[in-house]
Design a protein around this motif. Structure first.
Motif, PDB file in Angstrom:
ATOM      1  N   ARG A  75      17.598  11.869   1.402  1.00 18.08           N
ATOM      2  CA  ARG A  75      17.547  13.331   1.410  1.00 18.08           C
ATOM      3  C   ARG A  75      17.792  13.758   2.848  1.00 18.08           C
ATOM      4  NH1 ARG A  75      15.405  16.470  -2.362  1.00 18.08           N
ATOM      5  NH2 ARG A  75      14.372  17.790  -0.842  1.00 18.08           N
ATOM      6  N   LEU A  76      18.843  14.559   3.039  1.00 12.98           N
ATOM      7  CA  LEU A  76      19.184  14.972   4.406  1.00 12.98           C
ATOM      8  C   LEU A  76      18.135  15.875   5.021  1.00 12.98           C
ATOM      9  CD1 LEU A  76      22.983  15.884   4.577  1.00 12.98           C
ATOM     10  CD2 LEU A  76      21.836  13.843   5.414  1.00 12.98           C
ATOM     11  N   MET A  77      18.012  15.751   6.340  1.00 16.08           N
ATOM     12  CA  MET A  77      17.168  16.654   7.118  1.00 16.08           C
ATOM     13  C   MET A  77      17.967  17.158   8.309  1.00 16.08           C
ATOM     14  SD  MET A  77      14.668  14.221   9.381  1.00 16.08           S
ATOM     15  CE  MET A  77      14.447  15.520  10.578  1.00 16.08           C
ATOM     16  N   THR A  78      17.797  18.433   8.605  1.00 19.60           N
ATOM     17  CA  THR A  78      18.398  19.012   9.796  1.00 19.60           C
ATOM     18  C   THR A  78      17.312  19.389  10.792  1.00 19.60           C
ATOM     19  OG1 THR A  78      20.331  19.795   8.580  1.00 19.60           O
ATOM     20  CG2 THR A  78      19.878  20.864  10.686  1.00 19.60           C
TER      21      THR A  78
ATOM     22  N   VAL B 216      22.300   7.471   7.497  1.00 23.44           N
ATOM     23  CA  VAL B 216      23.365   8.351   7.021  1.00 23.44           C
ATOM     24  C   VAL B 216      23.378   9.592   7.912  1.00 23.44           C
ATOM     25  CG1 VAL B 216      24.158   9.728   5.049  1.00 23.44           C
ATOM     26  CG2 VAL B 216      22.982   7.545   4.653  1.00 23.44           C
ATOM     27  N   ALA B 217      24.574  10.033   8.304  1.00 24.50           N
ATOM     28  CA  ALA B 217      24.697  11.260   9.111  1.00 24.50           C
ATOM     29  C   ALA B 217      25.866  12.078   8.597  1.00 24.50           C
ATOM     30  CB  ALA B 217      24.897  10.924  10.580  1.00 24.50           C
ATOM     31  N   PHE B 218      25.699  13.390   8.552  1.00 19.82           N
ATOM     32  CA  PHE B 218      26.745  14.326   8.155  1.00 19.82           C
ATOM     33  C   PHE B 218      27.229  15.042   9.412  1.00 19.82           C
ATOM     34  CE2 PHE B 218      26.529  15.265   3.379  1.00 19.82           C
ATOM     35  CZ  PHE B 218      26.068  13.993   3.071  1.00 19.82           C
ATOM     36  N   HIS B 219      28.499  14.830   9.768  1.00 18.12           N
ATOM     37  CA  HIS B 219      29.090  15.404  10.971  1.00 18.12           C
ATOM     38  C   HIS B 219      29.916  16.623  10.593  1.00 18.12           C
ATOM     39  CE1 HIS B 219      28.113  11.726  13.292  1.00 18.12           C
ATOM     40  NE2 HIS B 219      28.234  11.165  12.108  1.00 18.12           N
ATOM     41  N   PRO B 220      29.541  17.818  11.077  1.00 18.48           N
ATOM     42  CA  PRO B 220      30.282  19.040  10.711  1.00 18.48           C
ATOM     43  C   PRO B 220      31.736  18.966  11.159  1.00 18.48           C
ATOM     44  CG  PRO B 220      28.277  19.574  11.945  1.00 18.48           C
ATOM     45  CD  PRO B 220      28.448  18.087  11.994  1.00 18.48           C
TER      46      PRO B 220
ATOM     47  N   ALA C   5      22.514  21.179  15.016  1.00 14.75           N
ATOM     48  CA  ALA C   5      21.821  19.918  14.770  1.00 14.75           C
ATOM     49  C   ALA C   5      22.616  19.085  13.776  1.00 14.75           C
ATOM     50  CB  ALA C   5      20.428  20.207  14.235  1.00 14.75           C
ATOM     51  N   LEU C   6      22.452  17.785  13.857  1.00 14.30           N
ATOM     52  CA  LEU C   6      23.168  16.857  13.004  1.00 14.30           C
ATOM     53  C   LEU C   6      22.285  16.481  11.813  1.00 14.30           C
ATOM     54  CD1 LEU C   6      25.764  15.041  12.875  1.00 14.30           C
ATOM     55  CD2 LEU C   6      24.380  13.279  13.971  1.00 14.30           C
ATOM     56  N   PRO C   7      22.700  16.824  10.584  1.00 21.07           N
ATOM     57  CA  PRO C   7      21.916  16.421   9.411  1.00 21.07           C
ATOM     58  C   PRO C   7      21.942  14.903   9.246  1.00 21.07           C
ATOM     59  CG  PRO C   7      23.407  18.232   8.880  1.00 21.07           C
ATOM     60  CD  PRO C   7      23.806  17.707  10.221  1.00 21.07           C
ATOM     61  N   VAL C   8      20.758  14.294   9.119  1.00 22.15           N
ATOM     62  CA  VAL C   8      20.640  12.844   9.036  1.00 22.15           C
ATOM     63  C   VAL C   8      19.655  12.443   7.950  1.00 22.15           C
ATOM     64  CG1 VAL C   8      21.216  12.468  11.478  1.00 22.15           C
ATOM     65  CG2 VAL C   8      18.827  12.776  10.799  1.00 22.15           C
ATOM     66  N   ALA C   9      19.707  11.164   7.585  1.00 18.03           N
ATOM     67  CA  ALA C   9      18.756  10.605   6.628  1.00 18.03           C
ATOM     68  C   ALA C   9      18.735   9.098   6.785  1.00 18.03           C
ATOM     69  CB  ALA C   9      19.143  10.974   5.201  1.00 18.03           C
ATOM     70  N   SER C  10      17.694   8.504   6.239  1.00 12.10           N
ATOM     71  CA  SER C  10      17.585   7.056   6.141  1.00 12.10           C
ATOM     72  C   SER C  10      17.357   6.757   4.667  1.00 12.10           C
ATOM     73  CB  SER C  10      16.399   6.578   6.979  1.00 12.10           C
ATOM     74  OG  SER C  10      16.284   5.180   6.910  1.00 12.10           O
ATOM     75  N   THR C  11      18.035   5.728   4.152  1.00 11.37           N
ATOM     76  CA  THR C  11      17.886   5.412   2.728  1.00 11.37           C
ATOM     77  C   THR C  11      16.572   4.688   2.473  1.00 11.37           C
ATOM     78  OG1 THR C  11      19.112   3.333   2.921  1.00 11.37           O
ATOM     79  CG2 THR C  11      20.379   5.308   2.323  1.00 11.37           C
TER      80      THR C  11
END
Length: 148
Positions: A75-78, A49-53, A62-68
């Motif tokens: 839980r997102l990490m930046t 999962v990635a959150f693109h501003p 930085a691109l907030p990312v996570a793995s399920t």
């Protein structure tokens, strides 16, 4: 059929860089972001999962990312595991590799996204979310893998 090309080593390098390469001295305030990815009502494990501003086009943030996890939660990490994301508007992308298909770890590309790339492009993703102060719960639901 549209092919999705992912360089698995690049994905891992980005995650490791975020975990190991940041000294915690970033100036941006981060807010916790968590959720569950479900497909046909069932948790989807090992998806990226990635959150693109959307409001910081062209910036070097930085691109907030996570793995399920096995239960579909993320839980997102930046900058560090689980630290969240800056406040703002985001397009959410999801790639769910099909681990049942064999692939060569030495190959440059992984081409087996169960969603066939439907959620891999921020410009075409149906998910738009706002991260703000406090805890942010962002469930991601897909009716079926065939919708991908």
């Amino acid at each position: 059929m549209r092919r999705v090309l992912l360089d698995a080593r690049s994905v891992h390098a980005v995650l490791l860089t975020c975990l190991a390469g940041c000294d915690g001295s970033h100036q941006t305030t981060l807010y916790p972001v968590a959720g569950t990815l479900t497909v046909s009502g069932q948790p989807a494990a090992n998806a990226m999962v990635a959150f693109h501003p959307l409001d910081q086009a062209g910036s070097q943030t930085a691109l907030p990312v996570a793995s399920t996890g096995p239960d579909g939660t993320y839980r997102l990490m930046t900058y560090a595991a689980g630290d969240g994301a800056p406040a703002g508007e985001y397009a959410v992308t999801v790639v769910w590799p099909d681990d049942s298909q064999p692939w060569d770890e030495c190959a440059e590309e992984v081409t087996h996204d169960r969603f066939k790339g439907r959620y891999a492009d921020p410009a075409r993703s149906p998910w738009r979310v706002t991260v703000g102060p406090g805890a942010n719960e962002v469930p991601l639901r897909v009716a079926s893998p065939a919708d991908g």
